[in-house]
Write an enzyme that holds these catalytic residues in place. Sequence first.
Site, PDB file in Angstrom:
ATOM      1  N   ASN A   1      74.449  62.390  63.786  1.00  0.00           N
ATOM      2  CA  ASN A   1      75.474  63.062  62.997  1.00  0.00           C
ATOM      3  C   ASN A   1      75.180  64.550  62.954  1.00  0.00           C
ATOM      4  OD1 ASN A   1      77.824  62.169  61.918  1.00  0.00           O
ATOM      5  ND2 ASN A   1      76.969  61.473  59.978  1.00  0.00           N
TER       6      ASN A   1
ATOM      7  N   ASP B   1      67.081  69.558  63.795  1.00  0.00           N
ATOM      8  CA  ASP B   1      67.567  68.417  63.003  1.00  0.00           C
ATOM      9  C   ASP B   1      66.674  67.191  63.269  1.00  0.00           C
ATOM     10  OD1 ASP B   1      69.039  66.975  61.187  1.00  0.00           O
ATOM     11  OD2 ASP B   1      70.851  66.847  62.411  1.00  0.00           O
TER      12      ASP B   1
ATOM     13  N   ASN C   1      66.500  65.930  51.650  1.00  0.00           N
ATOM     14  CA  ASN C   1      66.915  64.533  51.443  1.00  0.00           C
ATOM     15  C   ASN C   1      65.807  63.497  51.583  1.00  0.00           C
ATOM     16  OD1 ASN C   1      66.790  64.790  54.218  1.00  0.00           O
ATOM     17  ND2 ASN C   1      68.589  63.523  54.612  1.00  0.00           N
TER      18      ASN C   1
ATOM     19  N   ASP D   1      72.008  68.916  52.864  1.00  0.00           N
ATOM     20  CA  ASP D   1      72.129  68.384  54.224  1.00  0.00           C
ATOM     21  C   ASP D   1      71.946  66.870  54.273  1.00  0.00           C
ATOM     22  OD1 ASP D   1      72.337  68.855  57.166  1.00  0.00           O
ATOM     23  OD2 ASP D   1      70.443  67.779  57.059  1.00  0.00           O
TER      24      ASP D   1
HETATM   25 ZN   LIG Z   1      73.098  67.657  58.506  1.00  0.00          ZN
END
Ligand SMILES: [Zn+2]
Length: 387
Positions: A232, A259, A52, A110
Amino acid sequence: MTIDARGCVVCPGLVDIHAHLRYPGFVEKETIASGTSAAVRGGFTTVCAMANGEPPTDSPARVEQLNAMVQSEGRCRVAVVGAITRNLAGSGPADWSALKHEGCTALSDDGNPVMSPELMADALRASERLGVPVIAHEETRDGTDAGAPNPCWTCAGEAAMVERDIELVRRYGGRLHIAHVSCDRSVELIGAAQAAGLAVTAEAAPHHLDLSLCEDAPSLGLPPAHGCRKVNPPLRARRDVEAVRAGLSDGIIDSVATDHAPHALSEKLGGMGPAAFGFTGFELALPLLLRLVRVGQLSLVQAIARLTCGPARTLGLDAGSLAVGRRADICVFDPLSEWTPTRDTLVSKSKNSPFHGQKLQGRVRFTIQAGEVHSFAGDHALRAARA
Ligand SMILES: [Zn+2]
């Protein structure tokens, strides 16, 4: 060359299968140079870049562009995750076989869920054919948990998406990896799928193993709804934290993935509403896992496995092992060294973390990456290293 590793643990270089390096598009948050430097500081020798960026990594040309930047300024290995859908828009599929041939190690949107079950079923079938896992971001936008700060990601929603995707694997086959598991019900569903022999794996993020939403707020000296705690999936209730920890120790969850989500501090100020989602992760993962070792939740060997061979096996990466003939990617850390994350002690360009000011134990002294020794041991050990 001699490295003074007295009192240290020597293990494979850590492997992170879920990171946001923010290239291209968000160099004010992180660059390939700053992100991979932070990774190396945290003991990582291989990290996986989620798709992303802006534009997203949804075509071979974009993969090539990312690889070229890693080649020019990366300080550790970066494996590339390609998008499931074009522009991460959730509608048209990306060219999965072209992404695979360009070297992508997994497919994921993602940041966004794939809401269409038909598209997810196609991606799962492709994952089996191409030998690359689908990494699922199991969010649905269906309401609000009582007390949850983030309106869009409930435990019920997460569990419903996990259940849907496991059912798709049961019907159509495929290789499914569930990202950042945060709820007790998800752990149950994943455990049942594995017991039924389905190709389903899962990861947990260090913050979901350490913090719950409300119970920990006083110790952090912050109101629970402060933007620096916004992530998140959200921080959950204590019972969810306990379930995710138990899943990690049972091996239902066999990877810890950071993450890593760098944001400028200005984007994390204020309340839950305006703040950006996510925490910086590379430099805190190991000391946070060592906390679980100290309280007896994991053995040291398990903690290291969840940061090395577990994630490497999940994505089929040539990493996470000290066996003869394998890559000499090595992490040397002092498990007892105390330090406190602050704006000054973190290397990442972004400092967004709810762990600022907390005393942590465990500090990486050397990260050896493709024969190159990165030393964080200070002058004395550096001299020893050169002796
Ligand atoms: Zn994610």
